[in-house]
Structure formats: C-alpha cells, structure tokens
Design a protein around this motif. Structure first.
Motif, short mmCIF file in Angstrom:
data_model
loop_
_atom_site.label_atom_id
_atom_site.label_comp_id
_atom_site.label_asym_id
_atom_site.label_seq_id
_atom_site.Cartn_x
_atom_site.Cartn_y
_atom_site.Cartn_z
N THR A 1 -26.90 92.09 -27.35
CA THR A 1 -25.70 92.65 -27.91
C THR A 1 -25.97 93.98 -28.58
OG1 THR A 1 -23.84 92.39 -29.44
CG2 THR A 1 -25.91 91.38 -30.11
N LYS A 2 -24.98 94.84 -28.50
CA LYS A 2 -25.03 96.07 -29.29
C LYS A 2 -24.76 95.62 -30.73
CE LYS A 2 -22.48 100.42 -29.90
NZ LYS A 2 -23.42 101.55 -29.73
N GLY A 3 -25.37 96.28 -31.66
CA GLY A 3 -25.09 95.93 -33.05
C GLY A 3 -25.92 96.75 -34.01
N GLU A 4 -25.48 96.72 -35.25
CA GLU A 4 -26.20 97.43 -36.31
C GLU A 4 -26.92 96.40 -37.16
OE1 GLU A 4 -22.90 100.24 -37.61
OE2 GLU A 4 -24.20 100.03 -39.38
N VAL A 5 -28.23 96.46 -37.19
CA VAL A 5 -28.96 95.49 -38.01
C VAL A 5 -28.84 95.91 -39.47
CG1 VAL A 5 -31.26 94.61 -38.54
CG2 VAL A 5 -30.55 94.88 -36.16
N LYS B 1 -40.66 80.93 -43.23
CA LYS B 1 -41.01 82.23 -42.67
C LYS B 1 -40.34 82.50 -41.31
CE LYS B 1 -45.06 83.11 -45.45
NZ LYS B 1 -44.22 83.57 -46.58
N ASN B 2 -39.19 81.85 -41.11
CA ASN B 2 -38.36 82.25 -39.98
C ASN B 2 -37.56 83.46 -40.43
OD1 ASN B 2 -39.10 79.92 -38.51
ND2 ASN B 2 -37.58 78.74 -39.66
N LEU B 3 -37.09 84.24 -39.49
CA LEU B 3 -36.35 85.43 -39.86
C LEU B 3 -34.85 85.23 -39.68
CD1 LEU B 3 -38.49 87.31 -40.74
CD2 LEU B 3 -39.24 86.60 -38.49
N ILE B 4 -34.10 85.84 -40.57
CA ILE B 4 -32.64 85.83 -40.45
C ILE B 4 -32.18 87.27 -40.38
CG2 ILE B 4 -30.48 85.13 -41.53
CD1 ILE B 4 -32.38 83.08 -43.12
N ILE B 5 -31.51 87.58 -39.28
CA ILE B 5 -31.09 88.98 -39.07
C ILE B 5 -29.58 89.06 -39.15
CG2 ILE B 5 -31.27 90.96 -37.53
CD1 ILE B 5 -33.39 89.19 -35.98
N ASP B 6 -29.10 89.92 -40.02
CA ASP B 6 -27.66 90.16 -40.12
C ASP B 6 -27.31 91.37 -39.27
OD1 ASP B 6 -28.13 89.14 -43.37
OD2 ASP B 6 -26.67 88.19 -42.04
N VAL B 7 -26.39 91.15 -38.34
CA VAL B 7 -26.03 92.24 -37.43
C VAL B 7 -24.53 92.48 -37.49
CG1 VAL B 7 -26.37 93.13 -35.09
CG2 VAL B 7 -27.72 91.17 -35.87
N ASP B 8 -24.16 93.73 -37.65
CA ASP B 8 -22.75 94.12 -37.77
C ASP B 8 -22.28 94.83 -36.51
OD1 ASP B 8 -21.24 95.35 -40.86
OD2 ASP B 8 -20.51 94.02 -39.27
N ASN B 9 -20.93 94.92 -36.37
CA ASN B 9 -20.36 95.71 -35.25
C ASN B 9 -20.94 95.31 -33.90
OD1 ASN B 9 -18.81 97.28 -37.01
ND2 ASN B 9 -20.53 98.67 -37.36
N THR B 10 -20.88 94.02 -33.65
CA THR B 10 -21.44 93.55 -32.39
C THR B 10 -20.36 93.36 -31.35
OG1 THR B 10 -21.12 91.23 -32.88
CG2 THR B 10 -23.15 92.24 -33.70
N LEU B 11 -20.79 93.05 -30.15
CA LEU B 11 -19.86 92.78 -29.06
C LEU B 11 -19.11 91.48 -29.26
CD1 LEU B 11 -22.09 93.92 -26.05
CD2 LEU B 11 -20.20 95.14 -27.11
N LEU B 12 -19.50 90.74 -30.30
CA LEU B 12 -18.81 89.48 -30.58
C LEU B 12 -17.73 89.68 -31.62
CD1 LEU B 12 -22.01 87.34 -30.64
CD2 LEU B 12 -20.25 87.29 -28.90
N GLY B 13 -17.54 90.92 -32.00
CA GLY B 13 -16.47 91.20 -32.95
C GLY B 13 -16.97 91.25 -34.39
N ASP B 14 -17.27 90.11 -34.95
CA ASP B 14 -17.62 90.11 -36.37
C ASP B 14 -19.11 90.27 -36.59
OD1 ASP B 14 -15.33 87.41 -36.52
OD2 ASP B 14 -14.98 89.53 -37.09
N TYR C 1 -33.49 87.39 -28.03
CA TYR C 1 -32.33 88.18 -28.41
C TYR C 1 -32.73 89.65 -28.39
CZ TYR C 1 -31.05 83.68 -30.44
OH TYR C 1 -30.78 82.35 -30.62
N ILE C 2 -31.84 90.49 -27.87
CA ILE C 2 -32.11 91.93 -27.93
C ILE C 2 -30.93 92.60 -28.61
CG2 ILE C 2 -32.64 94.04 -26.64
CD1 ILE C 2 -33.91 92.37 -24.49
N LEU C 3 -31.20 93.25 -29.74
CA LEU C 3 -30.15 93.90 -30.53
C LEU C 3 -30.33 95.40 -30.37
CD1 LEU C 3 -30.85 91.65 -33.62
CD2 LEU C 3 -29.08 91.30 -31.88
N TYR C 4 -29.35 96.04 -29.77
CA TYR C 4 -29.56 97.45 -29.40
C TYR C 4 -28.42 98.36 -29.86
CZ TYR C 4 -26.22 96.33 -25.65
OH TYR C 4 -25.11 95.93 -24.94
N ILE D 1 -22.63 88.95 -37.18
CA ILE D 1 -23.27 87.68 -36.79
C ILE D 1 -24.62 87.57 -37.47
CG2 ILE D 1 -22.13 87.59 -34.52
CD1 ILE D 1 -24.77 88.56 -33.29
N GLN D 2 -25.14 86.38 -37.44
CA GLN D 2 -26.45 86.15 -38.04
C GLN D 2 -27.32 85.49 -36.98
OE1 GLN D 2 -27.09 83.40 -41.38
NE2 GLN D 2 -26.96 85.23 -42.65
N ILE D 3 -28.49 86.03 -36.81
CA ILE D 3 -29.39 85.47 -35.80
C ILE D 3 -30.63 84.95 -36.51
CG2 ILE D 3 -30.91 86.04 -33.85
CD1 ILE D 3 -28.82 88.00 -32.92
#
Lengths: 421, 744
Positions: B367-371, B380-393, B339-342, B395-397
């Motif tokens: 996707t473009k987004g704000e982490v 110890k897996n990571l959960i990333i909350d990303v806002d304002n993405t190209l998917l609209g709402d 995944y690339i969050l930019y 998302i959580q990765i």
C-alpha cells in the motif's frame, strides 16, 4: 548500384539521438561509421520535442552540437531516406545492402527556399505528426540536418515538380532520381531504430480519436514547441482557445495487460514537464495529474518536488477509467477513482492529455537482422551474440540521458567487434 | 611561409541581388590589398569550390576568406586542413542578404564591415600545429565493483591496457554482497544470479588488466595522456603513467542511525535492506532480538529518501530491491507475510513485469502510505502506524521485523556533513555573485587526490555526485580525461551500472585517442589549437588559474600559470580572463578579435548611423541568428556580430577597443547560466556576466553610460526573440545618444 563507401567500419541503423550518439562516439574514437536513417533528416523523435526534462532545455541545443561534430568528422558518412534492405555475414565481416529512396534534391541544394515558394500542393506535415500541412517541396523543419529540401513523391511527374525544377537556380532538383541500393561492408552493427508512440485509438475507453480535445503526450510537445503547428501556443483542437485547465491521464495504455504490460519509463516525467508548459503559458491555469505511481527516479525527484510545490498542480492517485465529452462545449470529462480517499471523481477539463507509452519500431518493422528481441519487440543483449548490438529505445523504454549513456556503451561494443576479427 | 590571402565572394542565394558585389571586392583588393579576390554565382558548387582549390594548389593561396552563407552551412565543401590553410567565413547570407533591405545603403555598409572584419581576422590567423607529446593510452579504473570491473573488461576488449585499483581486499563491491538480483532478461519474472564471480574471474584472467587490491590513490598528477598516478598498497608506493581515468568508486548506504524516527537503533528488529541481503545468503530471516524466524516482515520504502531532512533524491534501486527481498522471503517460507509501504513503486520499463508478479503473490500486501510512527511491543514486535493509505484511514501493521529501504550516498560525497542541505557554491546566492568569481564545489573525498590547483577531486554537481549537468552529454566531465561512472555519478540500479561502465570506458579511450593526435575532446572535438602564453607579461594575477572551468592551469609558488594543454577544451575562457592579454590560440586571440572590432568603420556622429558590436556565443546564439535569417525576419542594420567560442572569451579590452573607436554599444549574448546552466563550458557566460558587472563601474566613472553594455542569455530555440532584442538594444542606444568618443 555499387557505390564506393569507405572500408570496414560500423553500421548504425537509425539516426535519432541514440544513433547519432553511437555514430559520433565511434567516429571520434577514430573508427569509420555509416549511419542510416529512414526519414529525410537526423534527430528522430527528439527533434520533435519542445524541451527535455528535467532541465527544460531545448533539444536543438544538443542536436546543434552533434551536427557540428558530424560536420567536423570525415569518419562519418550518413544516408537519409534510407533503410537497411539485407544483411549477411558475421561479426567482423557483414555485407549490408542499404536502400536509399529518392529525395529528388541533390547536394547542390542551398536551402534557399525558391522551390517552396512556387509550390502549391500541400501534404501532411509528418514532422508535426500530421497536425498541420506543409508544401510538397519542403524543408523537414527549420533546423533540419542535412539542410536540404525534399520533394514529396506525390508531385513527381506533375507540372508542380516542373515548376520547382525551373525555380531552382542551382541545379539542385533532379526529377529523374531513382531509388538506389548501396552495398557496404562493415565489421559490426548497432541498431538504434527507436520507437513510435502507442496508438491511443486502441484504448477505447479514453476517447482518443472520438473527442477532439483528447490528445497524446507527443502531440502536446508539438503544440508547445515554437516551431510546431500553433507556434508554441497550447490551443485546444476543437476551437483553438488557449487551455486553462488540463488533465493528464498517466499510464494510458501502459502497465496494462490489454495494451502494453510494461512501463514506458518516461511518461511521468514527460507529463510533469508538460504541466510546466501549461503553467508557464498562463499563470491562472490548472493542471491535474491522475497517476498510479510517479516515477521520477534518482535525482529527477527534485523536479517532481518542484512541480508539486506549484499550488495549481494537483496529483491524484487513480487510473483514469473513462473519458467522455460534454457535447455542447466539447470539454472532455474524465471518470476516475481517487484511490486514497475512495471518492469517485468526474472531472471536466479544457484538454485531456493521454500519457501514452513507447513501442519499439522493431516490433512492427522487422530489420533483416539476426537480433534477439523480447516479447515486446525490444532488443535483448546477448553476450554470446557479438557483432550486432542495440541501444536506446530499441532496447527498452528510456529517456534521452539514458539513451545517450546506452549508445555510448554500444559504440564501444561495436568497436570491440571490429578489432576481434 | 608567407601568408597569401584569397577572398571569394558568392553572389548566390540573393546575396548578389541585395549587395553591390563589385564594391565588396573592391574593398578587399584596394583597401586590404588581398592578392586574390574573386566572385562566383554559386561558390558551393563544383565549379566554385574548384576555383578555390585551384588557387590553393596553383596560386599558393594559404588563407581563404569565404564571403557567402553561414559558416554552419556547406561545411563539407569549404573544408581545408587547418595545419596548412587558414579559413575565415563571412556570413553575407543569413546575417545580411536574408534579413536586411536589399540594395540599401545601410545593408551595403553592414556587408562592407563584415568584409573588413573577416579580412582583418584572416590576416592574423596562423595555421595550427597540434600539441604533440608521447601520449600514454592506458586506462586507469578506480573502484573494483561491478562498474569498475565492467569498465576494465570493456576497455581491455577494445585493446587497451588497464589498471584497476580497488580500496578493499576483494573485488566485487556491493554485487558480491548480495544474494541474487532482480530479473533483467526476458521474461523478466525470475530472480537471477548476480554473475559477479564469473566477472571477477574474467577480470583477473585478462592479461591486459593489472589489478591492485587493498590499494588507494595517493596522488594523481599530470593531464590526459600524461597522468602520473601514485598508488599505495601494503605500505609501498608505486607511480604509474596512465592516459585517462574512470572513477567508479560507487556508494555507501545512507546512515540508518539517522533514522531513529523509523525505529532504527531503538528496536533491534528494525533492520536495513543491506542487512536483509546478509540474512538471505544465510537462508534465514531471523529476528535480531531472539533469533526466531520472522513470520511477518514489513518494508518501509524511501526510508530517509525523498525527504528534505535526509536525502532529497530517490536512490532508484530500493523499490526493486525490496520487491526482490520480498520474493526471497516468500520463496523461503510461503507462510511468511510481507508488507510493503511505499510512496510510489518505481519499477520502470520491463521491470514492471516483476512488480506485477510480486503483486500477484497473495502473501504480499502493498500500500501507498505515510509511515507516521514505528513502535515496539513487549515482545519486540513492531507496530507501524501508516496514514493516507489505499485503505482510506490510518492503519496499523504489526510485524516481527521491519526493513528500512535506505538510499545511497555517493562515495564522492561522503565527507559532506549535511548532504540534504548542500548546494553548489556560487550559483544561487546573489550576494556571492557580486564578490566572488563563480567557483566549483569540490568535496575532498580521498579518491583521486588530484594535484590540480583548483581542488583534489572531481567537482560536485549536486548532493555529492560528480555528474554532468547535460541531458545530451552524460559523460561530459569537468576534469578532462576523468570520467565518473556508476553509482558515484548518479543513483543507478546494477543493470544501468553495467551500461554506464561501457559508456565511461568508451569516453576514456576516446580521450586518449584524440589527445594522441593533439586534438580536443567534446565539445570542440577535433580542435588542434591550444592556448599559448606570453609569460614575460604575466602579472601572476591568477585569474586564468581560477576561472578555467576545467582546471587546466596549475600554479607555481609565485602564482605563474602552468598550462597543461591536454586538459584544455579550447574554450578560450582563460583568454577572456587575462587582463594582460597574454593568452592566445594560433587561430583565435585577443588581438585577432580586437582587430575585428577595430576594423569596423564608424560613421561620424552627424550621419546618425549608430554602430553596435554584438558578441554572440557560437553554440546557441549564433545558430539562433541564422534561423532569424532563414525565416527572413528583419531587424536594424547597425549590429556587427562577432561569433565567439564561448561568451566567457570576452576580454575587457574589446569593450575598451569598441568604445574608444566610437562604437555606441556592445551587446553580449550567450547561453543560460545558473542552477540549470546550458553554457557548454560550465560557467563561461556566468563569468562574462561577472566581468561585465565589473566593467559597468569603470564606465560610469568615465561618464559613459553603463547602458551601452548589455549581456543576455539566450536559448537556441528563442530565435523569435532576437529581432526584438536587437531592436530594443538599439532603442536604448538611441536614448543614451551617440558615443562621445566618435571621431577621436
């Protein structure tokens, strides 16, 4: 015709900012340079810009310094209205034929302007990208270097030309001038033939050529420039009104399989810069930029931050799909999807500026040189092929700072070739 | 040799039609007694220029005064060897005939004043003797990464001896630590070898390059062509002489420990792009927590970049690097998801094709987004909350590993604590401007350790990068003979670094070549004049040593300036700063310009003809004024223009000379200064402005209106404002009334 040109040195093909830089850097390091330029003046595309990003400084400032450096340096010999006709030989020993077209004006010209006064015929003003007209006896622009008039070939043989001849007090007009070929020997060659804008008319869905108020970024620079066709006022083509609402469509025909697959690197910053022109002309104006990615790389990011802080400038991530027109007002209407909200937008503006890309001149006008190019016509550095180098937009789309850096490095490589005999 | 002046007046280009040439000639011969005075209808033609040459050869004329068109025109015709012939040009065309009423008393008086001024200058100009000393042409390259290695090789290929100093035990820098590089050659799709090993072999086997590894520069003394550099290596010191220096000391990654908000330091499986390269060379992308291979990797772009709380700028290499690393991971295991969050993907020019290829890989999701948050689960897996993405709402990765694409900090800026908040001194703070002389911002960074009075390193431009602020002149340096290259100068990707290295090497070579001839480098390239100091009148006030934008002067313990002529750019700012007027150039001095001011004929008060001296910078303001003439725009005929190398040359005594002569006002026009300065000598016009503020206090005390002095910034494309500027100033002068010192 053989004309005595001083001995082995470096040939620079193209006198825009890259060619000027390579020539000057070579000359100041102590080597001789021959600079060949197709137009009647040096400066190429940058002379036609209003300002550079991100300092918003005028190109004529740096050009003035460069021209002053040329004036002071006997190592540089330049030819305008000239092109390279043939090249043979190898590194250290090239034979080059330069074809010089007649200017019909010789070195006696004092640029007093008397010929222009008596001339009536008008031609398209190439300096202003055909957006206005100039007399057929003309100075390419107010700071043209060399500061010499040109007579357009159209009037040669007519009474108009004779009138110009009679008006000149300094024997500067030579209606008998012929094209001539100058043969020179050089040790290395640097290609700095630059670029032309991608033909926006090829992008059918964006309305260029169909709707008057859809222009390109290069045209916008001329509109905003004080020495441009509208004296620096950004006026819309259909009715000459000052613009209050402008839309910029980024990547117009770029990053696009159907047009230019590559990114032209400068258009994001150019649109940000032009947004400031619009905003400066009228404090109430509004600008919307539809983009895919805003490529304000490195410290140029500061400029993006600055423009973003202007409330009247909006940025929407979405590539413009279509441009239409309101036939009553001639206002262009843009259709685009805001990819972040998913909303489909139909936005109306006074003016739409298409941020079109850079096409290397070498892709269309082949120079008779053994130079490797990629599929787009950009020169590729081949370390095994020494002797011929390229710099600036002849190599890849790049802004002025990058082109000058590049050209300075090419100067060194060209010098190395003359030492390596 | 005795001076023999020849004055040549051209009557072409409407000059003859506007002015009484005979009267001008008469002024030269009778008042100034010039031995040779001629006029010609076309001085720039074959006949006219031969006339002058013949007088030089046969009549012994050695000072030529040409009263004709602008000194910017016909330079190839009117060109003489400055070591044998002095030349002064008087602008009777663009500044007189083309913009003032022909055959008019005021126009004639203007032309006559210009004749007086030009001859007064010519009388005092001396021919030049270039500064000569044995110049060393060895190039020192500091930094052995890709930029330094390339600079060294390019300089050696151009025939120069090179010394390469590297702080670490090995050459190669960051390129030696990465596994592969993104594609730089057509078809721009495949990852490539770095080629650094062969470059290292090449530099080591080049007999013109002497390499010091595990070494550092203790001290750099001297000047271009004459640098004495002390290198310490293995506890021993060696001092060598070099001609010029390329500073290519590169960068360090932004400290990821500051990125706790993105999970670094909190979660072991949050790594940086640097750490991924190390994993790539081992062929295994293993999670630090348990050593298991990551089956999903998320890249967070602009980690601590484009962020006002960290690095406000973009580091230019990180988008390409993440795409490259995504390709590594995908090549290694096609089941691993990336995944690339930019914020934006910045792959300019032909790099776009590589971006497209990565986009087309179904296993890479961009996707473009704000982490907005990075958290860890029990495995110890990571959960990333990303806002304002190209998917609209929002998302959580979920990912096994997160890579922070961190930016670069220049090695020259390492010492600065708060890089994000650093601003160069003396530019934005209004209060500071009143109290302190505009100063450079120098960060001590232990790279060159210059023995320069003004500071031990290259001045910083912004964010710690010692860069040029000119779009057209990226290698313009504030310390003559020292050129920054590569990532120390600005965030660059490695292809740009290689290009940059060659550019800086050229400038370094050019510097020693010009210096060996006694000539200046850019912007007054070729100038053989240099400052000479009349030390017996020096009061050790230290203004020259502080104000020189290039640090030309060192200082002894008593405060005496110690000039280093090969550091000099011949701008003359020191000349303007000296209250005792002890600094001068052979062809340009306080006395020369002062004589021009004093040569102006000031009519009596009742004649109601005001007089203003306008000092114009020759770089932007003077060409603008030429354009005003070319466009035949007109303005009042009371201004007498004196061109200067830089507005920073203005010495206060000229203002005093002007006012005590009864001249009604002094106008100064120079290039823009401030954050986006245009002044070609960095702070010349700013210094002029600072000095004028000081003088206004003196004027008020003398009961002379401070309105009589005006200083303005003008850009070369603002020529249409000049007539207004001139007329506006004249209105002010008319309002304050004639100078009470007239006729004294």
């Amino acid at each position: 015709m053989e004309r005595e040109v001083f001995g082995k040195g470096i040939l620079v093909v193209g006198g825009g900012i890259s060619g000027l830089t390579t020539a000057l850097e070579v000359a100041e390091t102590g080597y001789r340079v021959i600079l060949v330029e197709k137009e009647a003046f040096l400066g190429g595309r940058v002379a036609r810009l209003n300002k550079y990003y991100t300092k918003l400084c005028p190109p004529s400032c740096g050009l003035e310094i460069n021209f002053k450096r040329i004036k002071r340096n006997p190592n540089i010999q330049y030819f305008t209205l000239a092109e390279v006709e043939s090249v043979s030989g190898e590194e250290g020993n090239y034979d080059v034929a330069i074809r010089v077209q007649p200017r019909y004006v010789n070195d006696n010209c004092t640029a007093c302007g008397e010929c222009e006064k008596v001339c009536v015929t008008e031609i398209e003003n190439d300096f202003n990208l055909g957006m206005d007209k100039t007399k057929a006896a003309y100075l390419p622009y107010h700071m043209a270097f060399p500061m010499k008039y040109v007579l357009a070939p159209e009037i040669i043989g007519t009474d108009e030309a004779k009138r110009c001849l009679e008006a000149c007090k300094y024997n500067a007009i030579d209606l008998e001038m012929q094209p001539e070929t100058i043969n020179v020997k050089v040790g290395s060659i640097v290609v700095t033939t630059g670029w032309k804008p991608y033909d926006a008319a090829k992008i059918d869905n964006l309305g260029f050529g169909k709707y008057e108020n859809v222009i390109t970024n290069v045209m916008m620079e001329r509109l905003a420039a004080p020495n441009g066709p509208t004296n620096g006022k950004i006026l819309r083509p259909s009715d000459g009104k000052e613009v209050k609402n402008v839309i910029f469509a980024q990547c117009a025909g770029s990053r696009d399989e159907n047009h230019l697959p590559y990114c032209s690197a400068v258009c994001c910053l150019a649109s940000l810069k032009q947004a400031t022109y619009v905003r400066e002309q009228d404090r109430e104006s509004k600008v919307t930029i539809f983009y895919i990615d805003v490529r304000a790389i490195g410290r140029y990011e500061d400029f993006y931050t600055k423009v973003q802080s202007d409330e009247n400038v909006s940025f929407i991530k979405g590539k413009v799909a279509k441009v239409e027109e309101d036939p009553a007002t001639k206002d262009p209407i843009v259709e685009v999807e805001d990819t972040l909200s998913g909303e489909k937008i139909r936005a109306k503006a006074d003016l739409v500026v298409l941020a079109t890309g850079i096409v290397p001149n070498m892709s269309e006008n082949k120079i008779p040189l053994n130079i490797t190019c990629d599929e787009f016509g950009f020169a590729v550095s081949d370390p095994s092929k020494t002797g011929i180098y390229a710099a600036g937009c002849a190599r890849r789309p790049v802004g002025v700072a990058g082109a000058v850096q590049d050209a300075t490095g090419a100067a060194l490589k060209s010098i190395q070739s003359t030492l390596r005999r | 040799m005795d001076k023999k002046i020849g004055v040549y007046i051209c009557s072409g280009c409407e000059i003859g039609e506007s002015l009484d040439i005979e009267a001008l000639a008469g002024l030269a011969s009778s008042k100034y007694k010039v031995p040779v005075c001629k006029n010609h209808p076309m001085l720039c033609g074959e006949e006219g220029s031969s006339l002058i040459r013949s007088d030089i050869e046969k009549e012994g004329v050695n000072t030529v005064v040409i009263a004709a068109c602008s000194p910017r025109e016909k330079t190839n015709v009117f060109s003489y060897d400055p070591t044998a012939i002095s030349m002064e040009r008087i602008n009777l065309r663009e500044h007189v005939a083309w913009c003032h009423t022909p055959n008019d008393e005021d126009t004639q008086m203007l032309a006559e004043d210009y004749m007086r001024m030009g001859i007064a200058k010519a009388q005092k100009m001396a021919t030049l003797e270039p500064f000569s000393e044995e110049i060393n042409k060895t190039i020192l390259v500091v930094g052995g990464g890709i930029t330094g290695i390339t600079s060294a090789l390019e300089a050696a290929k151009a025939g120069k001896d090179v010394v390469l100093v590297e702080k670490g035990p090995e050459l190669g820098g960051w390129m030696a630590k990465i596994w592969k590089q993104y594609p730089k050659t057509p078809p721009y799709l495949e990852l490539q070898e770095t080629g650094i090993d062969s470059k290292i072999r090449e530099v080591k086997s080049n007999t013109k390059i002497r390499i010091y590894t595990g070494a550092k520069i203790e001290k750099t003394e001297g000047a271009p062509g004459l640098f004495d550099v002390t290198i310490s290596q293995n506890g021993k010191s060696e001092t060598i002489r070099v001609g010029s220096i390329v500073e290519a000391t590169g960068w360090q990654p932004y400290d990821a420990n500051k990125l706790g908000h993105l999970g670094f330091g909190k979660s072991p499986n949050v790594v940086t792009n640097i750490m991924i390269e190390e994993m790539a060379s081992k062929g295994k992308f293993a999670r630090p927590s348990d050593g298991k291979e990551a089956k999903s990797v998320a890249f967070i772009q602009c980690a601590g970049s484009r962020d006002s709380n960290h690095l406000p700028y973009c580091s230019s290499y990180c988008c390409l690097t993440s795409l490259k690393q995504a390709a590594y991971i995908r090549e290694q295991d096609s089941d691993t998801k990336v995944y690339i969050l930019y914020k934006d993907i910045r792959t300019p020019a032909q790099y776009e094709l590589f971006y497209k290829k990565v986009q087309e890989d179904a296993g890479v999701f961009l996707t473009k987004g704000e982490v907005v948050g990075v958290s860890e689960d029990s495995d110890k897996n990571l959960i990333i909350d990303v806002d304002n993405t190209l998917l609209g709402d929002r998302i959580q990765i979920k990912a096994d590993m997160v890579v922070l694409a961190t930016g670069m900090v220049p090695s020259a800026g390492i010492q600065v604590k708060d890089l994000a908040l650093e601003e160069p001194e003396g530019t934005s703070d209004e209060k500071k401007k009143e109290e302190e002389v505009p100063k450079d911002f120098i960060i001590p960074s232990d790279i060159l350790n210059l023995s320069y009075r003004q500071g031990p390193e290259l001045p910083s431009l912004k964010y710690g990068f010692p860069d040029s602020h000119y779009i057209c002149f990226p290698y313009e340096t504030r310390r003559t003979g020292i050129y920054a290259a590569g990532c120390v100068r600005q965030p660059l990707d490695s292809a740009d670094c290689v290009d940059d290295a060659a550019g800086a090497a050229l400038k370094a070579i050019q510097c020693v070549e010009l210096t060996a001839q006694g000539k200046a480098v850019h912007p007054r390239a070729g100038d053989m004049s240099y400052p000479e100091l009349y030390m017996s009148r020096c009061t050790q006030c230290k203004r020259c040593t502080e104000e020189c934008p290039f640090g030309m002067y060192n200082e002894d313990e008593k405060g005496n300036p110690l000039p280093n002529p090969t550091r000099c750019r011949r701008c003359g700012i020191c000349m303007g700063s000296c209250p005792e007027r002890i600094i001068s150039f052979k062809d340009y001095s306080v006395d020369i310009i002062g004589s021009m001011v004093k040569a102006i004929d000031v009519p009596e008060e009742d004649e109601e003809k005001p007089r203003v001296v306008a000092f114009l910078c020759e770089n932007d303001a003077y060409p603008s004024m030429d354009i005003v003439g070319r466009k035949r725009l007109s303005y009042n005929p009371y201004m007498r223009v004196i061109p200067l190398r830089c507005l920073g040359n203005v010495n206060i005594v000229w203002i005093a000379d002007a006012l005590s002569k009864g001249i009604d006002g002094v106008l100064l026009i120079g290039c823009k200064y401030g954050d986006d300065y245009q002044c070609h000598y960095i702070k010349g016009s700013e210094l002029a402005s600072y000095r004028m503020e000081k003088i206004k206090e003196t004027l008020d005390r003398l009961r002379l209106e401070s309105d009589r002095i005006r200083i303005l910034e003008l850009s070369i494309d603002e020529y249409d404002k000049l007539p207004g500027i001139f007329d506006d100033f004249m209105e002010t002068i008319e309002r304050v009334g004639p100078n009470p010192y007239k006729g004294f």
